[in-house]
Design an enzyme around this catalytic site. Structure first.
Site: not given
Ligand code: SDX
Length: 436
Positions: A313, A371
């Site tokens: 998140h 989720d």
């Molecule tokens: C919702 O914003 C809100 O409030 C949203 C929400 C709401 O109520 O409105 O809470 C609802 O959208 C919840 C989130 C649902 N999405 C998912 O579950 C999809 C999986 N999660 C990721 O796509 C990600 O965690 C996000 C999109 C939710 C957040 O992404 P960020 O903040 O841009 O973080 P990032 O992608 O830069 O990740 C940081 C690191 C990265 O690795 P490095 O580049 O540092 O090596 O963490 C890794 C990412 O690759 N990472 C994950 C991961 N989420 C982040 N690696 C594996 N699996 C994951 N789920």
């Protein structure tokens, strides 16, 4: 907001004169540096793609403490609202700033109940879709189409129009989601039943048929109502920011909410519940819990492009409080339905346990979000996976409207118009075709 006892001084190594920027404090949470005059004073923009360090507005509606894993709607902790209130009380809280008393709750419930039907013409929009159309494609169309039926309430700057549009949208979204479901199932639409609760009426419109009486299961009714509460609002997330930006042009409330529906559909946002259940089903097909280690290794291998859906998140760097409540609700529903040994629930808990002990996730502060468990409980209720995000949209509509109305009601608001860092071609002459 109030001036903090602090100022920000920006100094430049190239001799550009220093500038001072005011710092403001809110009631809780990080202070902000007011950069509104930065461009006028320096000819420079700030640069923050994805808005990692940018506050787009001030708001009194929802507060998230990402480090502690806390979520407040108008100051009330989500745990207390999910335990002591129902969704319509929460809607009243988000829209008007406080929980209703008994009389206020009865009157608000009556107003919503009296708007649950949609114009009979709405069903003809559905006929234009294939029966296997994704429900979010249908919802994006239907919600936008509502603006064609309520010319009496499309002036977003008119407080009365905003008020009736809020009631209409909260009341009609369940009817539209249920219609999208019935259309895909080839079953007749079920009209709203005003004697039922908000969640009970949705279950009726989803699962009743004209052929026999339908009894709402009170455990499922309460669980669904809680799922709506948990999804109702969440600060300036992607879809809420979309609604604010769309509404800032002065477009009507229905169009602005339709933009929010479209944004929520994405798998990085509201589409994650559908993607998470599909992920769990795939792991189950591969062999279930015995394959979790292999799957986690794929997630950690960047070249795989695989993410652990329902994890991570932008704001929560601790456990999403909604995920805890959702896991509890999951357990209650599965037990009530005699599904306590549901393999997907066991698989999800095993996945969570292994991930939370793995350095890759610990280092990046990746925890289950709203989720991760929501799909398992919705599937147990009998809701098709493709409808999960439409239900998220149904519940988030009140948050989108509350945030939109707060923006429009703020005398400081302007049309949102970000700038950019241009890295394209310098000015050049067009050559005649023969010389290109
Ligand atoms: C919702 O914003 C809100 O409030 C949203 C929400 C709401 O109520 O409105 O809470 C609802 O959208 C919840 C989130 C649902 N999405 C998912 O579950 C999809 C999986 N999660 C990721 O796509 C990600 O965690 C996000 C999109 C939710 C957040 O992404 P960020 O903040 O841009 O973080 P990032 O992608 O830069 O990740 C940081 C690191 C990265 O690795 P490095 O580049 O540092 O090596 O963490 C890794 C990412 O690759 N990472 C994950 C991961 N989420 C982040 N690696 C594996 N699996 C994951 N789920």
């Amino acid at each position: 907001m109030k001036l903090a006892n602090n100022k920000a001084t920006l100094s430049f190594s190239n001799g550009t004169p220093n500038i001072e920027l005011p710092v403001y404090s809110g009631s809780v949470g990080p202070d902000v540096i007011d950069i509104r005059k930065l461009y006028a004073q320096t000819g420079m923009f700030t640069y923050d793609p994805g808005f990692l360090s940018t506050a787009s507005c001030q708001s009194t509606i929802t507060y998230i403490d990402g480090d502690k894993g806390e979520l407040l709607y108008r100051g009330y902790p989500i745990e207390q609202l999910a335990t002591h209130c129902d969704f319509l009380e929460t809607c009243h809280l988000l829209l008007y700033g406080d929980l209703p008393n008994a009389e206020g709750k009865a009157s608000f419930t009556r107003r919503v109940t009296n708007h649950t039907m949609v114009n009979e013409q709405m069903q003809f929009f559905l006929r234009g879709f294939r029966r296997d159309a994704h429900p979010m494609a249908i919802m994006t169309g239907l919600v936008g189409a509502l603006s064609a039926f309520y010319h009496d309430s499309t002036d977003i700057n008119n407080p009365e129009h905003r008020e009736i549009s809020a009631i209409r949208l909260i009341a009609k979204l369940p009817t539209l989601v249920a219609m999208a479901y019935k259309y895909s199932a080839g079953q007749p639409y079920m009209y709203p039943r005003n004697s039922l609760s908000y969640a009970g009426n949705f279950l009726h419109m989803m699962f009743a048929t004209p052929c026999e009486p339908y009894e709402v299961n009170p455990v499922i009714e309460r669980a669904l109502d809680r799922i709506f509460i948990l999804h109702a609002d969440h600060e300036q997330n992607a879809s809420t920011s979309t609604v604010r930006l769309c509404g800032s042009s002065g477009t009507n409330p229905f169009a602005a909410i339709a933009a929010g529906v479209a944004c929520l559909w994405g798998p990085a946002h509201g589409g994650a519940n559908e993607a998470c259940l599909n992920m769990l089903t795939d792991i189950q097909k591969m062999g279930g819990v015995s394959k979790v280690g292999e799957f986690i290794n794929q997630v950690k291998d960047k070249t795989s492009g695989i993410k652990l859906m329902g994890f991570g998140h932008r704001v929560y760097k601790n456990y999403d409080p909604r995920a805890k409540l959702m896991q509890e609700t999951c357990r209650e529903v599965l037990t009530a339905l005699g599904l306590e040994n549901d393999p997907l629930f066991k698989l999800a808990m095993a996945l969570e346990k292994i991930a939370l002990e793995d350095d890759y996730f610990v280092q990046r502060k990746l925890y289950p979000n709203v989720d991760f468990y929501s799909g398992i409980v919705q599937r147990a209720i009998g809701i098709p996976t493709s409808l999960f995000t439409a239900i998220f949209a149904l519940a988030r509509t009140v948050g989108w409207i509350a945030q939109l109305n707060e923006m429009i009601g703020d005398p400081e608001y302007k049309i949102g118009r970000p700038r950019q860092l241009y890295t394209g071609s310098a000015p050049r002459e067009v050559k005649p075709l023969a010389q290109r």
